[in-house]
Design a protein around this motif. Sequence first.
Motif, PDB file in Angstrom:
ATOM      1  N   PHE A 289     -88.553   3.197 -80.965  1.00  0.00           N
ATOM      2  CA  PHE A 289     -87.303   3.346 -80.204  1.00  0.00           C
ATOM      3  C   PHE A 289     -87.122   2.166 -79.256  1.00  0.00           C
ATOM      4  O   PHE A 289     -88.086   1.651 -78.685  1.00  0.00           O
ATOM      5  CB  PHE A 289     -87.320   4.666 -79.424  1.00  0.00           C
ATOM      6  CG  PHE A 289     -87.250   5.868 -80.322  1.00  0.00           C
ATOM      7  CD1 PHE A 289     -86.020   6.346 -80.764  1.00  0.00           C
ATOM      8  CD2 PHE A 289     -88.414   6.510 -80.753  1.00  0.00           C
ATOM      9  CE1 PHE A 289     -85.953   7.443 -81.609  1.00  0.00           C
ATOM     10  CE2 PHE A 289     -88.350   7.614 -81.592  1.00  0.00           C
ATOM     11  CZ  PHE A 289     -87.108   8.085 -82.027  1.00  0.00           C
ATOM     12  N   LEU A 290     -85.832   1.774 -79.080  1.00  0.00           N
ATOM     13  CA  LEU A 290     -85.522   0.550 -78.317  1.00  0.00           C
ATOM     14  C   LEU A 290     -84.390   0.817 -77.323  1.00  0.00           C
ATOM     15  O   LEU A 290     -83.565   1.709 -77.551  1.00  0.00           O
ATOM     16  CB  LEU A 290     -85.077  -0.557 -79.292  1.00  0.00           C
ATOM     17  CG  LEU A 290     -86.031  -0.838 -80.462  1.00  0.00           C
ATOM     18  CD1 LEU A 290     -85.328  -1.618 -81.554  1.00  0.00           C
ATOM     19  CD2 LEU A 290     -87.267  -1.590 -79.956  1.00  0.00           C
ATOM     20  N   PRO A 291     -84.314   0.005 -76.259  1.00  0.00           N
ATOM     21  CA  PRO A 291     -83.221   0.175 -75.294  1.00  0.00           C
ATOM     22  C   PRO A 291     -81.848  -0.018 -75.936  1.00  0.00           C
ATOM     23  O   PRO A 291     -80.842   0.484 -75.437  1.00  0.00           O
ATOM     24  CB  PRO A 291     -83.478  -0.921 -74.254  1.00  0.00           C
ATOM     25  CG  PRO A 291     -84.885  -1.361 -74.445  1.00  0.00           C
ATOM     26  CD  PRO A 291     -85.253  -1.057 -75.858  1.00  0.00           C
ATOM     27  N   SER A 292     -81.832  -0.726 -77.078  1.00  0.00           N
ATOM     28  CA  SER A 292     -80.547  -0.973 -77.757  1.00  0.00           C
ATOM     29  C   SER A 292     -80.117   0.192 -78.644  1.00  0.00           C
ATOM     30  O   SER A 292     -79.016   0.189 -79.198  1.00  0.00           O
ATOM     31  CB  SER A 292     -80.658  -2.247 -78.599  1.00  0.00           C
ATOM     32  OG  SER A 292     -81.799  -2.155 -79.450  1.00  0.00           O
ATOM     33  N   ASP A 293     -80.980   1.207 -78.787  1.00  0.00           N
ATOM     34  CA  ASP A 293     -80.632   2.387 -79.601  1.00  0.00           C
ATOM     35  C   ASP A 293     -79.566   3.230 -78.894  1.00  0.00           C
ATOM     36  O   ASP A 293     -79.236   3.000 -77.727  1.00  0.00           O
ATOM     37  CB  ASP A 293     -81.877   3.274 -79.819  1.00  0.00           C
ATOM     38  CG  ASP A 293     -82.880   2.631 -80.769  1.00  0.00           C
ATOM     39  OD1 ASP A 293     -82.484   1.705 -81.504  1.00  0.00           O
ATOM     40  OD2 ASP A 293     -84.056   3.053 -80.768  1.00  0.00           O
ATOM     41  N   ALA A 294     -79.103   4.270 -79.605  1.00  0.00           N
ATOM     42  CA  ALA A 294     -78.155   5.226 -79.002  1.00  0.00           C
ATOM     43  C   ALA A 294     -78.765   5.787 -77.707  1.00  0.00           C
ATOM     44  O   ALA A 294     -79.982   5.991 -77.616  1.00  0.00           O
ATOM     45  CB  ALA A 294     -77.888   6.355 -79.987  1.00  0.00           C
ATOM     46  N   THR A 295     -77.921   6.033 -76.726  1.00  0.00           N
ATOM     47  CA  THR A 295     -78.374   6.438 -75.379  1.00  0.00           C
ATOM     48  C   THR A 295     -79.388   7.578 -75.410  1.00  0.00           C
ATOM     49  O   THR A 295     -80.436   7.517 -74.766  1.00  0.00           O
ATOM     50  CB  THR A 295     -77.153   6.870 -74.534  1.00  0.00           C
ATOM     51  OG1 THR A 295     -76.186   5.828 -74.605  1.00  0.00           O
ATOM     52  CG2 THR A 295     -77.537   7.112 -73.081  1.00  0.00           C
ATOM     53  N   TYR A 296     -79.073   8.653 -76.172  1.00  0.00           N
ATOM     54  CA  TYR A 296     -79.942   9.836 -76.143  1.00  0.00           C
ATOM     55  C   TYR A 296     -81.231   9.633 -76.934  1.00  0.00           C
ATOM     56  O   TYR A 296     -82.262  10.226 -76.614  1.00  0.00           O
ATOM     57  CB  TYR A 296     -79.196  11.082 -76.607  1.00  0.00           C
ATOM     58  CG  TYR A 296     -78.160  11.524 -75.591  1.00  0.00           C
ATOM     59  CD1 TYR A 296     -78.475  11.568 -74.231  1.00  0.00           C
ATOM     60  CD2 TYR A 296     -76.871  11.890 -75.981  1.00  0.00           C
ATOM     61  CE1 TYR A 296     -77.537  11.957 -73.286  1.00  0.00           C
ATOM     62  CE2 TYR A 296     -75.921  12.285 -75.039  1.00  0.00           C
ATOM     63  CZ  TYR A 296     -76.252  12.311 -73.694  1.00  0.00           C
ATOM     64  OH  TYR A 296     -75.337  12.700 -72.757  1.00  0.00           O
TER      65      TYR A 296
END
Length: 624
Positions: A289-296
């Motif tokens: 998971f990355l900070p650029s993924d969907a918020t949730y």
Amino acid sequence: VDSYDVTVEEDLGEIQLIKIEKRKYWYQDDWYLKYMTVKTPVGDYLEFPCYRWITDEKEVVLRDGRAKLPRDDKTQILKQHRRKELESRQKLYRWKEWHPGFPLSIDAHSHSELPRDIQFDNEKGIDFILNYTKAMENLYVNRFMHMFQSSWSDFADFERIFVRISNTISEYVMQHWREDFMFGYQFLNGCNPVLIRRCTEIPKKLPVTMEMVECSLERNLTLEEEVKQGNIFIVDYELLDGVDANKTDPCTVQYLAAPICLLYKNLEKKIVPIAIQLGQKPGPDNPIFLPSDATYDWLLAKIWVRSSDFHIHQTVTHLLRTHLVSEVFSIAMFRQLPAVHPLFKLLVPHMRFTIAINTKAREQLICECGLFDKANATGGGGHVQMVQKAMKDLTYGSLCFPEEIKAKGMDSKEDIPYYYYRDDGIKVWEAIKSFAEDVIHIYYESDEVVCEDVELQAFVKDIYVYGMRGVKASGFPKTIRTRETLAEYLTMIMFTTSAQHAAVNFGQYDWCSWIPNAPPTMRCPPPTEKGTVTIEQIVESLPDRGRSCWHLGAVWALSQFQDKELFLGMYPDEHFVEKPVKEAMAKFRKNLDEIVNTITERNKNKKLPYYYLSPDRIPNSVAV
């Protein structure tokens, strides 16, 4: 409190020992004797410290307060007194294995079975069940206490049990917990600031690529170059891999994960997360998971890391590495150092109530069906597996604060400027070490005297054999041969029982009371794909109302100081009577006051002050 004057007509000559007997009345009348002062015919005063309970028809034999090593005792009567005291203490303080592989603890099933001298004055004051329930009443959350399985409706709903005390860390956490800065900051200055380390190479089990993290990096360097420059940090929860989740409640399935979290020092020198993998084995169903993924998606990954951090904090950082090791030091001290030994006098304030609080915890908290099982995913036996696994990392070097910080690559102040746990910890470590050296130099005029001190050597051996279970890899010494090594060893003991415990205990309400920031359990498994997480799913994963309340009661109760708490350097019981030691204590207190002033100054106008290692907030011993 009474004091009594007794006058003796005849000349008694030189006084070697004083014997006190107590006759038994028809009701229980235990008597706590602080000390006796003898005024001789020539006007000299001799102090006889006691600080013990005299129970039933027992007699207590006291020596005067001047500290003596075994070699200083020349007469048979004094040698015999010394030997007898240790013999009777060894019968009272017996080692026992609570779980296979654990450091040994005291042989007592309940608080009431402990020797009277180490019991709490008021057992009600440390009743966990009473205290947690009281905490929940004080926090007005008892109306939700029995609502197990009932989910909250959204994040805002958690506020119904959150006590808003304005301008506090807990309120700040509630307002900012979703931010990456806040997530990263807690690895440095939260209540578990001991896991983060500098990353020297990206582990194979975390296949992060440059493309994944490119948008998080700020220096126009590749990920490899950032690693080389020392800007990448890692926290690995590998210890949780394979630990059984709590199955004590058939109505609620609970889950654990063993995440790996990669962090980055940005241009402001703040630490922020750049990648999270929720399991140890890479694969299509274990995405990064990355900070650029969907918020949730990103938020849930961070919540899983916070929950894992909570488990390691409670069981390893707090229970094993402060409570259980401090109990080992206590038992070894009572078994091997007589009251006249300078090191007994030095250490005894730092062992106050430790065996008692741990015994109470084994009785009510971490036993089978104890309070720990109520709200924690590692309850029901998982916490036992964790301690057993964590024993391999329990080394002497890891308990020596400066050495441990250096081993993790976290020692550069210039490089990592906002690591207040490190800065304050080093100052307190140095102050304790300077005090230990002063006391050692009063009683041990050379390394040879250290080698010859059979009681000291027996104390060190007890800790190695029974505490560390004789494991060579623990790095714990079997003997101590120099004054320098002795100073470090005593500093390690005094620092662990006071400062280290304070750093990881008293911030629990601040950082863990906002439940989404430190969930004690998760009720859905970790996500295995991206793009599907909803807010409803997150709330369903977080603890239900009943568990949330038990958790809140626990972190509140654990974060409170004792009544009449004695803080670092406060030694009201005068075990030492000699002037040079009194001067060393005064110097120690002066050094500690200077540290308090420095910390107070630094914290001025800070939204997130760091005060857990301020000496005026560090109790002398592990007693809560």
